[in-house]
Design a protein around this motif. Sequence first.
Motif, PDB file in Angstrom:
ATOM      1  N   LEU A  73       0.813  -1.214   0.000  1.00 58.58           N
ATOM      2  CA  LEU A  73       0.000   0.000   0.000  1.00 58.58           C
ATOM      3  C   LEU A  73       0.845   1.261   0.000  1.00 58.58           C
ATOM      4  O   LEU A  73       0.349   2.342  -0.347  1.00 58.58           O
ATOM      5  N   ALA A  74       2.117   1.118   0.372  1.00 52.31           N
ATOM      6  CA  ALA A  74       2.985   2.290   0.476  1.00 52.31           C
ATOM      7  C   ALA A  74       3.212   2.913  -0.897  1.00 52.31           C
ATOM      8  O   ALA A  74       3.301   2.219  -1.911  1.00 52.31           O
ATOM      9  N   CYS A  75       3.304   4.211  -0.935  1.00 53.95           N
ATOM     10  CA  CYS A  75       3.524   4.926  -2.188  1.00 53.95           C
ATOM     11  C   CYS A  75       4.991   4.812  -2.607  1.00 53.95           C
ATOM     12  O   CYS A  75       5.900   4.986  -1.793  1.00 53.95           O
ATOM     13  N   VAL A  76       5.203   4.522  -3.874  1.00 51.19           N
ATOM     14  CA  VAL A  76       6.521   4.567  -4.491  1.00 51.19           C
ATOM     15  C   VAL A  76       6.380   5.405  -5.746  1.00 51.19           C
ATOM     16  O   VAL A  76       5.247   5.713  -6.168  1.00 51.19           O
ATOM     17  N   PRO A  77       7.465   5.848  -6.359  1.00 53.83           N
ATOM     18  CA  PRO A  77       7.348   6.746  -7.520  1.00 53.83           C
ATOM     19  C   PRO A  77       6.377   6.229  -8.578  1.00 53.83           C
ATOM     20  O   PRO A  77       6.434   5.071  -8.992  1.00 53.83           O
ATOM     21  N   ASP A  78       5.467   7.082  -9.006  1.00 55.81           N
ATOM     22  CA  ASP A  78       4.500   6.829 -10.086  1.00 55.81           C
ATOM     23  C   ASP A  78       3.527   5.692  -9.782  1.00 55.81           C
ATOM     24  O   ASP A  78       2.994   5.075 -10.692  1.00 55.81           O
ATOM     25  N   SER A  79       3.273   5.415  -8.499  1.00 57.04           N
ATOM     26  CA  SER A  79       2.382   4.298  -8.191  1.00 57.04           C
ATOM     27  C   SER A  79       1.148   4.705  -7.407  1.00 57.04           C
ATOM     28  O   SER A  79       0.270   3.877  -7.185  1.00 57.04           O
ATOM     29  N   CYS A  80       1.066   5.944  -6.954  1.00 57.60           N
ATOM     30  CA  CYS A  80      -0.053   6.355  -6.114  1.00 57.60           C
ATOM     31  C   CYS A  80      -0.805   7.521  -6.745  1.00 57.60           C
ATOM     32  O   CYS A  80      -0.215   8.350  -7.442  1.00 57.60           O
ATOM     33  N   PRO A  81      -2.105   7.608  -6.486  1.00 62.04           N
ATOM     34  CA  PRO A  81      -2.859   8.772  -6.960  1.00 62.04           C
ATOM     35  C   PRO A  81      -2.472  10.019  -6.184  1.00 62.04           C
ATOM     36  O   PRO A  81      -1.828   9.955  -5.131  1.00 62.04           O
ATOM     37  N   ARG A  82      -2.894  11.150  -6.682  1.00 59.95           N
ATOM     38  CA  ARG A  82      -2.608  12.411  -6.006  1.00 59.95           C
ATOM     39  C   ARG A  82      -3.306  12.444  -4.649  1.00 59.95           C
ATOM     40  O   ARG A  82      -4.365  11.869  -4.450  1.00 59.95           O
ATOM     41  N   THR A  83      -2.704  13.129  -3.705  1.00 58.45           N
ATOM     42  CA  THR A  83      -3.265  13.247  -2.354  1.00 58.45           C
ATOM     43  C   THR A  83      -3.625  14.713  -2.070  1.00 58.45           C
ATOM     44  O   THR A  83      -3.368  15.596  -2.883  1.00 58.45           O
ATOM     45  N   THR A  84      -4.207  14.944  -0.929  1.00 58.46           N
ATOM     46  CA  THR A  84      -4.598  16.298  -0.530  1.00 58.46           C
ATOM     47  C   THR A  84      -4.065  16.597   0.860  1.00 58.46           C
ATOM     48  O   THR A  84      -3.881  15.686   1.680  1.00 58.46           O
ATOM     49  N   LEU A  85      -3.786  17.862   1.130  1.00 64.78           N
ATOM     50  CA  LEU A  85      -3.341  18.285   2.453  1.00 64.78           C
ATOM     51  C   LEU A  85      -4.512  18.634   3.355  1.00 64.78           C
ATOM     52  O   LEU A  85      -4.336  18.966   4.527  1.00 64.78           O
ATOM     53  N   SER A  86      -5.712  18.543   2.823  1.00 64.09           N
ATOM     54  CA  SER A  86      -6.894  18.867   3.610  1.00 64.09           C
ATOM     55  C   SER A  86      -7.081  17.858   4.729  1.00 64.09           C
ATOM     56  O   SER A  86      -6.852  16.664   4.566  1.00 64.09           O
TER      57      SER A  86
END
Length: 612
Positions: free
Chosen positions: A598-611
Amino acid sequence: MRTTSLFLLALCLALSPFGSAKKGGEHPLSKIAIHRVTLASHDWVYLKASPSLLGLKGQTYEWINLEYINANPSSDDWIGVFSPSNFSSSVCTAENPREFPPLLCTAPIKYQYANYSKEDYVGTGKGTLRFRLINQREDFAFALFSGGLENPKLLGASNRISFANPKAPVYPRLSQGKEWNEMAVTWTSGYSIDEAVPLVEWGPQRGDQTKSPAGTMTFGRRSMCGPPARTVGWRDPGFIHTSFLKNLWPNQMYDYRLGHRLRDGSYVWSRIYSFRASPYPGQESLQRVVVFGDMGKGEIDGSNEYNSGEYGSLNTTRQLVRDLAGIDIVFHIGDLSYANGYLSQWDQFTEQVEPIASSLPYMIASGNHERDWPGSGSFYENNDSGGECGVPTQTMFYVPAEKRAKLWYSTDYGMFRFCVADTEQDWRRGSEQYEFLERCMASVDRQKQPWLVFLAHRVLGYSSGHFYVQEGSFAEPMGRDSLQELWQRHRVDLAVYGHVHNYERTCPIYQNVCTRKERTHYEGALKGTIHLVAGGGGANLAEFADVEASWSLVRDYDYGFVKMTAVNRTTLRVEYKKSRDGDVHDAFTISRDYRDLLACVPDSCPRTTLST
């Protein structure tokens, strides 16, 4: 004992001029100039094969003895094994009505030089040879030639020999079905559906047996795309039957036998075989997978048939048979038999792998030597299939693909998900196959099936093979450009290829950069994909380039195969084993938890938000 004057007289009646056939290239069988055969009428020869009747106890192969005498021997005399035994012009078919058939129009299924077993043959004119023959639905005859391979002169032929039941069901090949609890059984026979009904009798060991029907397919000469498959290499493939054994219990042992119900109500049966049903997708148990490519076939009797360079395939086959109890499923990722248009070799290949394929799912992928032919729809426009253009492969082996002509598919085995590509058809972004591969990788539940493996014949990732480095691509051009984002986005653990006939392992890598520095043990997220070349199944070995790329961790110029062992959902061990002795030459382990996937690695995760 018999002479061959009547046989030679019959051949004389058929002698006529014939246009030159295109040579196949690197294989000894293709070097035999069958179209140039002439009749030697002045020499006395004698050939005797024994025994004349084979398989009296149901055997599918037997060793035979051939004795021969030649009044005028020479060092380039050779003996061809022909099947069917009637290899004169009576079996030729002229595609052009203005062109007469040659004296001979079919290549032998194998051959050997007359002085192979006796060095004094040239001095005495006497010799003996032992040949290993398998049941190939037709009878056999042996012919003695002088003049070498380029200018063969037919001196004489032996008596005919045959198996007691040449039509018997033979050489079963198991494969995973489209459902996890289904096993496909494919075999070859000489029985058409008008002669007999094909079926499989099967059931749990020491349990009730049931009968399941089988479908039947075949193909003809005109299904071939070009020579030699359509000309001197053609041989009738018989009938290919496939039955589906359904609703299997996971890990249960089953017995089965192949059968045909004749018109009179009697049955013809094979011997009894057994297999273990596949585990449920996600089932946590010990699961062992073998992967290799480019095996081909070899001849135990030492025949210099067209694949004589592939002696390594015998070592690979023997080693897998020795380790059979420690293997659950096999993937042969392309370049299967190297028949290259000589159809008799498919029977010989399926017979060679029968001890493996009859006991375990024997999954295949398409390679250039199965599919490629100009104007046939293959991605690469070359002559590597010898005119087969994929037809024998698609007919003789079942895979759970949506269409037989498009050999890409996915299959689950316990904790593994395999996405199998067909590199001989378009795999680039936007293609039908690309969309399939994305669905295959995206649809797996990594909590249950943590080990995601990409399999393909040609190297779409990384290789230091000499010809790839010469091209400057270190892989198939456009391969990584099209697919590396898929591998990264879906966190593919391993990508395994054939095509380059050696072994090589990379670091976990993305965009030509190693994402981990370890060599033998990886704990946590890989952050990239480990690429392995496992093309040393048996074909002639391929050189590495002198350049040593930073991502290339291990190289081996030898025959071998890859074995993956899923211990559980958190530990995977990968080994490279030598074919000659089974020793482990390279090994590494991956250990991780589900959260690492589940951990994010380069080019593998969708964009996130700081909200918040």
